[in-house]
Write a protein that holds these residues in place. Structure first.
Motif, PDB file in Angstrom:
ATOM      1  N   TYR A 419       1.116  -0.945  -0.239  1.00 28.86           N
ATOM      2  CA  TYR A 419       0.406  -0.003  -0.005  1.00 28.86           C
ATOM      3  C   TYR A 419       1.042   1.253  -0.271  1.00 28.86           C
ATOM      4  CZ  TYR A 419      -4.165  -2.852   1.066  1.00 28.86           C
ATOM      5  OH  TYR A 419      -4.929  -3.889   0.956  1.00 28.86           O
ATOM      6  N   GLU A 420       1.779   1.309   1.144  1.00 29.77           N
ATOM      7  CA  GLU A 420       2.864   2.610   1.182  1.00 29.77           C
ATOM      8  C   GLU A 420       3.599   3.049  -0.315  1.00 29.77           C
ATOM      9  OE1 GLU A 420       4.750   1.482   4.856  1.00 29.77           O
ATOM     10  OE2 GLU A 420       2.652   2.186   6.051  1.00 29.77           O
ATOM     11  N   LEU A 421       3.873   1.673  -0.918  1.00 23.77           N
ATOM     12  CA  LEU A 421       4.794   2.282  -1.832  1.00 23.77           C
ATOM     13  C   LEU A 421       4.246   2.143  -3.271  1.00 23.77           C
ATOM     14  CD1 LEU A 421       6.388  -1.846  -2.117  1.00 23.77           C
ATOM     15  CD2 LEU A 421       7.248   0.371  -1.417  1.00 23.77           C
ATOM     16  N   THR A 422       2.564   1.475  -3.515  1.00 21.77           N
ATOM     17  CA  THR A 422       1.781   2.216  -4.337  1.00 21.77           C
ATOM     18  C   THR A 422       1.457   3.394  -4.575  1.00 21.77           C
ATOM     19  OG1 THR A 422       1.018   0.180  -4.740  1.00 21.77           O
ATOM     20  CG2 THR A 422      -0.217   1.743  -5.476  1.00 21.77           C
ATOM     21  N   ASP A 423       1.342   4.470  -2.925  1.00 23.39           N
ATOM     22  CA  ASP A 423       0.960   5.291  -2.859  1.00 23.39           C
ATOM     23  C   ASP A 423       1.912   6.804  -3.098  1.00 23.39           C
ATOM     24  OD1 ASP A 423       0.767   7.626  -1.118  1.00 23.39           O
ATOM     25  OD2 ASP A 423      -1.028   7.325  -0.579  1.00 23.39           O
ATOM     26  N   ALA A 424       2.972   6.132  -3.131  1.00 23.69           N
ATOM     27  CA  ALA A 424       4.492   6.812  -2.856  1.00 23.69           C
ATOM     28  C   ALA A 424       4.789   6.955  -4.580  1.00 23.69           C
ATOM     29  CB  ALA A 424       6.247   6.018  -2.471  1.00 23.69           C
ATOM     30  N   SER A 425       4.158   5.775  -5.286  1.00 22.75           N
ATOM     31  CA  SER A 425       4.628   5.302  -7.035  1.00 22.75           C
ATOM     32  C   SER A 425       3.834   6.151  -7.423  1.00 22.75           C
ATOM     33  CB  SER A 425       4.247   4.463  -7.402  1.00 22.75           C
ATOM     34  OG  SER A 425       5.623   3.175  -7.232  1.00 22.75           O
ATOM     35  N   ILE A 426       2.588   6.903  -7.350  1.00 24.67           N
ATOM     36  CA  ILE A 426       1.689   7.210  -8.177  1.00 24.67           C
ATOM     37  C   ILE A 426       1.623   8.903  -7.466  1.00 24.67           C
ATOM     38  CG2 ILE A 426      -1.072   8.509  -7.296  1.00 24.67           C
ATOM     39  CD1 ILE A 426      -1.736   5.128  -6.411  1.00 24.67           C
ATOM     40  N   SER A 427       1.880   9.009  -6.308  1.00 28.27           N
ATOM     41  CA  SER A 427       3.169  10.167  -6.180  1.00 28.27           C
ATOM     42  C   SER A 427       4.095  11.318  -7.196  1.00 28.27           C
ATOM     43  CB  SER A 427       2.863  10.937  -4.258  1.00 28.27           C
ATOM     44  OG  SER A 427       1.520  10.501  -3.415  1.00 28.27           O
ATOM     45  N   TYR A 428       4.252   9.801  -7.281  1.00 25.41           N
ATOM     46  CA  TYR A 428       5.466  10.108  -8.291  1.00 25.41           C
ATOM     47  C   TYR A 428       5.205  10.593  -9.594  1.00 25.41           C
ATOM     48  CZ  TYR A 428       9.681   9.458 -10.967  1.00 25.41           C
ATOM     49  OH  TYR A 428      10.216   9.092 -12.441  1.00 25.41           O
ATOM     50  N   LEU A 429       4.332   9.406  -9.765  1.00 17.69           N
ATOM     51  CA  LEU A 429       3.711   9.756 -11.600  1.00 17.69           C
ATOM     52  C   LEU A 429       2.974  10.573 -11.392  1.00 17.69           C
ATOM     53  CD1 LEU A 429       3.443   6.004 -11.779  1.00 17.69           C
ATOM     54  CD2 LEU A 429       5.453   7.083 -13.012  1.00 17.69           C
ATOM     55  N   TYR A 535       6.436   8.803   1.188  1.00 19.66           N
ATOM     56  CA  TYR A 535       4.830   7.989   1.554  1.00 19.66           C
ATOM     57  C   TYR A 535       4.816   9.382   2.940  1.00 19.66           C
ATOM     58  CZ  TYR A 535       0.629   5.964   4.488  1.00 19.66           C
ATOM     59  OH  TYR A 535       0.269   5.979   5.493  1.00 19.66           O
ATOM     60  N   SER A 536       6.049   9.280   4.036  1.00 21.06           N
ATOM     61  CA  SER A 536       5.563   9.239   5.324  1.00 21.06           C
ATOM     62  C   SER A 536       5.410  10.857   5.427  1.00 21.06           C
ATOM     63  CB  SER A 536       7.008   8.701   6.047  1.00 21.06           C
ATOM     64  OG  SER A 536       6.587   9.987   7.585  1.00 21.06           O
ATOM     65  N   LEU A 537       6.558  11.101   4.244  1.00 21.04           N
ATOM     66  CA  LEU A 537       6.457  12.860   3.915  1.00 21.04           C
ATOM     67  C   LEU A 537       5.140  13.376   3.632  1.00 21.04           C
ATOM     68  CD1 LEU A 537       8.295  15.780   4.079  1.00 21.04           C
ATOM     69  CD2 LEU A 537       9.028  15.432   1.784  1.00 21.04           C
ATOM     70  N   SER A 538       4.182  12.752   3.010  1.00 23.60           N
ATOM     71  CA  SER A 538       3.271  13.413   1.652  1.00 23.60           C
ATOM     72  C   SER A 538       2.048  12.731   3.753  1.00 23.60           C
ATOM     73  CB  SER A 538       2.895  11.978   1.249  1.00 23.60           C
ATOM     74  OG  SER A 538       1.478  12.771   0.552  1.00 23.60           O
ATOM     75  N   CYS A 539       2.044  12.374   4.790  1.00 22.02           N
ATOM     76  CA  CYS A 539       1.500  12.019   5.807  1.00 22.02           C
ATOM     77  C   CYS A 539       1.673  13.756   6.156  1.00 22.02           C
ATOM     78  CB  CYS A 539       1.459  11.190   6.689  1.00 22.02           C
ATOM     79  SG  CYS A 539       0.979   9.732   5.847  1.00 22.02           S
ATOM     80  N   LYS A 540       2.874  13.894   6.202  1.00 24.74           N
ATOM     81  CA  LYS A 540       3.198  14.785   7.460  1.00 24.74           C
ATOM     82  C   LYS A 540       2.778  16.744   7.217  1.00 24.74           C
ATOM     83  CE  LYS A 540       6.892  12.831   9.966  1.00 24.74           C
ATOM     84  NZ  LYS A 540       8.304  12.587  10.446  1.00 24.74           N
ATOM     85  N   ILE A 541       3.129  16.133   5.448  1.00 24.42           N
ATOM     86  CA  ILE A 541       2.061  17.558   5.045  1.00 24.42           C
ATOM     87  C   ILE A 541       1.545  17.917   5.308  1.00 24.42           C
ATOM     88  CG2 ILE A 541       2.595  18.750   2.733  1.00 24.42           C
ATOM     89  CD1 ILE A 541       5.036  17.676   1.953  1.00 24.42           C
ATOM     90  N   THR A 542       0.146  16.704   4.762  1.00 24.04           N
ATOM     91  CA  THR A 542      -0.890  16.396   5.224  1.00 24.04           C
ATOM     92  C   THR A 542      -1.464  17.456   6.719  1.00 24.04           C
ATOM     93  OG1 THR A 542      -1.565  14.829   3.303  1.00 24.04           O
ATOM     94  CG2 THR A 542      -3.553  15.048   4.878  1.00 24.04           C
ATOM     95  N   GLU A 543      -0.636  16.553   7.458  1.00 20.95           N
ATOM     96  CA  GLU A 543      -0.745  17.037   8.899  1.00 20.95           C
ATOM     97  C   GLU A 543      -0.663  18.390   8.675  1.00 20.95           C
ATOM     98  OE1 GLU A 543      -2.231  15.017  11.846  1.00 20.95           O
ATOM     99  OE2 GLU A 543      -3.064  14.030   9.818  1.00 20.95           O
ATOM    100  N   GLN A 544       0.887  19.536   8.505  1.00 20.70           N
ATOM    101  CA  GLN A 544       0.714  20.382   8.270  1.00 20.70           C
ATOM    102  C   GLN A 544       1.560  20.642   9.519  1.00 20.70           C
ATOM    103  OE1 GLN A 544      -2.027  23.752   9.579  1.00 20.70           O
ATOM    104  NE2 GLN A 544      -3.476  22.576   7.941  1.00 20.70           N
ATOM    105  N   ASP A 545       3.455  18.582   9.091  1.00 18.06           N
ATOM    106  CA  ASP A 545       3.614  18.907  10.062  1.00 18.06           C
ATOM    107  C   ASP A 545       5.141  19.245  10.023  1.00 18.06           C
ATOM    108  OD1 ASP A 545       2.837  18.043  12.376  1.00 18.06           O
ATOM    109  OD2 ASP A 545       3.019  16.168  11.712  1.00 18.06           O
ATOM    110  N   ILE A 546       4.915  20.426   7.847  1.00 21.63           N
ATOM    111  CA  ILE A 546       6.083  21.020   7.644  1.00 21.63           C
ATOM    112  C   ILE A 546       6.215  22.431   7.192  1.00 21.63           C
ATOM    113  CG2 ILE A 546       8.208  20.777   5.501  1.00 21.63           C
ATOM    114  CD1 ILE A 546       7.692  17.828   7.455  1.00 21.63           C
ATOM    115  N   LEU A 547       7.090  22.877   7.614  1.00 20.76           N
ATOM    116  CA  LEU A 547       6.702  24.101   7.643  1.00 20.76           C
ATOM    117  C   LEU A 547       8.113  25.136   7.147  1.00 20.76           C
ATOM    118  CD1 LEU A 547       5.590  25.041  11.322  1.00 20.76           C
ATOM    119  CD2 LEU A 547       4.191  24.609   9.404  1.00 20.76           C
ATOM    120  N   ILE A 548       7.184  26.067   6.703  1.00 17.37           N
ATOM    121  CA  ILE A 548       8.821  27.563   6.080  1.00 17.37           C
ATOM    122  C   ILE A 548       8.478  28.543   6.655  1.00 17.37           C
ATOM    123  CG2 ILE A 548       6.691  27.611   3.708  1.00 17.37           C
ATOM    124  CD1 ILE A 548       9.565  27.784   2.080  1.00 17.37           C
TER     125      ILE A 548
END
Length: 664
Positions: A419-429, A535-548
């Motif tokens: 599932y996680e490999l699939t999610d990452a692949s889809i995000s990339y593609l 995959y993990s980074l995408s979840c953290k961005i959804t949670e607003q955990d990566i700031l700029i």
């Protein structure tokens, strides 16, 4: 002083890593009025395991939700895991929520604890059954006394004689099934097999829901069968119920922490989450769901979407996290500086604390304190060559680099997951402009991809049996035959079996797939970690955990900026860059004498004023001493020796710091 903090900035990261990775000491004062009642509920639940319990903690981004999870894990460790701990990744497929929860629980229960490579929470649970067994056998008091309640010692002796161990586990299996009605026989067999070093890995994979190959199923004494999703959901439910029965018999319990709920992007996933909570609270003794969510997400999304009966169980008791008082601001600054300057921390601590208090507002969140300290450190150099503000690509790249390196250091927390490999692949593609159609095929994923009239197919599979692998090759061959001139890739985790010499039919299907033009992609550990990191980074961005930092203040990075980063071929290297039609059947494993690496690390780091060095530089220095070790191998090695070394995040990647007692 500024230079020291700038070069080894302990305030670079404000997001807490994997709770099994101890980066900084947990601060007991922060949200203590929430933590302490939660611990009281956990302790009361051990005394009354059949009473339903649900806990909800709300707080805004950066308020310390993930930090609270790490504190709870630390508390569980202090109880010698009489209270067991698990943290759960977001549900991805609403058809299989209980499988996802069971996988997360088993992954945590099987995680090495207390700096040991062998001891796990599963060993502790099985040892409770063993002690119980002996107490019910006449004339075995001397055995109980000799065991000294030491599970490591007992298993070490037991495993010296395979035949005696097999007989003992068979007797133990029969006895506990008679003692505790309602236990799932297969679940108990797998728990016992996990404690057999020769069977541990295949038992673990079967426990987390990967169907064993027929040969492995025979070794585990469980049937080999390809199950449907509904059947696997039923089995996951039975396993969870059995887990609760075992825990409650021995006055133990399990706290299950749910975080990153905003990754549940649709109503079907939220409904599936509600079903999970309902099952745990209603059907499973001694298992406590503890849910962390942003207040707005609870008010606007979860609360209106959940069935009232589920919402009531989820939030039987609930708390709100608050901002930091002056003492807690002090603790955050002091703790982080003491981590990198254990002997000379006072002066930089006093200076930085004074600077932070000049500008920070009243009752800031823990994240705001850390971000404020980080900004002050970066701005304390008054030279005209100040580093310009980082772009979104640079911020995301640094976050991705640290995420990948943290995963490499603790692959136990990231078992193979299609599932996680699939999610990452889809995000990339999709970020690279491809159109992707996702088809679920059993416990595999098929991605049909098109761009500018060209087609491609990616088959993602992490199952370890000949039937699943063979069907993947067969589907790939059919796609290639039906679509001449196209490409098909078979993608799997390097820890998964690709083929065996005894799999004659599967090997034939593999050869046909390759002959038809198919390509097999089984990346290295370093490369597969990039998928899980994305995959993990995408979840953290959804949670607003990566700031700029921007001209108008600090804001969260968004998904569009993540896509833009993935498009950047200079920053983000392709996930599908190398292929081979002759993959190795086993991953090459490097071997290092621990005492040699310890000695080299001590010699190098003890000469540094703060005993800290970038992981890449350190691996080069160690190699110069005759130990050929890559940066990723070093990170993985340090992850196995957390009592002596810490891995700290920085803008430039991971830093390794010498901590604890090391014998040079």
């Amino acid at each position: 002083m500024c230079k020291i903090l700038l070069e080894n900035n302990p305030f670079y990261s404000s997001s807490h890593p994997d709770p099994w990775v101890k980066e900084f000491a947990n601060i007991s004062s922060i949200n203590g009025e929430v933590f302490n009642p939660i611990i009281n509920i956990i302790e009361q639940s051990r005394k009354k395991p059949t009473e339903p319990v649900g806990i909800l903690v709300k707080g805004e981004s950066g308020s310390g939700k993930t930090h609270m999870i790490a504190r709870i894990r630390e508390h569980c460790e202090k109880t010698s895991f009489e209270t067991k701990f698990a943290t759960i990744k977001p549900i991805i497929d609403y058809h299989t929520p209980l499988q996802r929860i069971l996988k997360g629980i088993i992954t945590n229960l099987a995680h090495p604890i207390a700096g040991s490579r062998k001891k796990t929470q599963i060993h502790g649970m099985v040892f409770s059954i063993i002690c119980d067994f002996y107490k019910h056998q006449p004339g075995t008091q001397s055995i109980i006394q000799n065991m000294e309640m030491n599970d490591s010692k007992f298993f070490s002796i037991l495993c010296q004689n395979q035949q005696k161990m097999d007989v003992f586990f068979r007797n133990l299996h029969c006895w506990i099934l008679q003692e505790v009605p309602g236990l799932n026989s297969r679940f108990i067999k797998l728990l016992l097999s996990f404690c057999n070093p020769d069977l541990q890995q295949i038992a673990y994979m079967r426990l987390i829901g990967e169907i064993s190959d027929s040969e492995e199923a025979d070794l585990l004494h469980v049937p080999f069968q390809e199950y449907s999703d509904p059947a696997m959901e039923d089995e996951a439910r039975d396993f969870l119920i059995s887990l609760g029965l075992i825990l409650s018999r021995y006055n133990q319990n399990l706290i299950v922490c749910f975080d990153q709920l905003e990754s549940m992007s649709n109503q079907d996933l939220i409904k599936a989450f509600g079903q999970v909570i309902f099952t745990i609270v209603n059907d499973c003794n001694a298992i406590i769901p503890l849910t962390f969510t942003r207040t707005l997400f609870w008010d606007n999304v979860l609360y209106p979407s959940l069935d009232p009966s589920v919402e009531g169980k989820l939030a039987m008791t609930q708390w709100n996290l608050r901002g930091c008082n002056d003492r807690e601001i002090d603790d955050i600054i002091k703790t982080r500086i003491m981590e990198i300057l254990p002997e000379n921390w006072n002066e930089p601590y006093s200076w930085l604390l004074s600077e932070v208090k000049k500008v920070i507002h009243k009752n800031p969140s823990p994240r705001e304190v850390i971000r404020c300290a980080n900004t002050i450190i970066h701005n304390c150099d008054a030279s005209p060559t100040l580093t310009p503000a980082l772009s979104p690509d640079e911020v995301i790249h640094a976050a991705f680099t640290n995420e990948r390196e943290q995963i490499v250091s603790d692959m136990d927390s990231w078992p193979p997951d299609h599932y996680e490999l699939t999610d990452a692949s889809i995000s990339y593609l999709q970020a690279r402009g491809y159109q992707v159609k996702h088809i679920k095929s059993g416990q595999k994923s098929i991605l049909k991809i098109s761009m500018a009239g060209k087609k491609c197919c990616i088959i993602v599979n992490t199952n370890r049996n000949h039937s699943s692998v063979g069907s993947g090759f067969l589907k790939g061959t059919r796609f290639l035959n039906d679509n001449p001139g196209t490409t098909c890739i078979y993608l799997t985790d390097p820890r998964c079996i690709l083929t065996k010499s005894s799999w004659k039919h599967t090997n034939q299907l593999k050869d046909e797939f390759i002959t038809a033009g198919g390509m097999i992609f089984q990346p290295s550990i370093s490369e597969i970690a990039r998928y899980y990191a994305l995959y993990s980074l995408s979840c953290k961005i959804t949670e607003q955990d990566i700031l700029i930092d921007t001209k108008t203040g600090i804001r969260p990075v968004n998904k569009d900026e993540l896509s833009s980063y993935i498009k950047n071929k200079t920053k983000f290297i392709s996930l599908f860059q190398k292929f081979t039609n002759l993959p190795e059947t086993t991953e090459k494993v490097s071997f290092f004498q621990d005492e040699h690496v310890h000695k080299a690390m001590y010699q190098i780091l003890s000469q540094k004023s703060m005993h800290i060095m970038a992981a890449g530089t350190l691996s080069q220095e160690i190699s110069r001493k005759g130990i050929n070790i890559t940066q990723d191998e070093l990170l993985a090695w340090c992850g196995k020796h957390v009592d002596s070394y810490r891995i700290l995040q920085s803008q430039q990647g991971s830093m390794i710091i010498l901590r604890g007692k090391v014998h040079p």
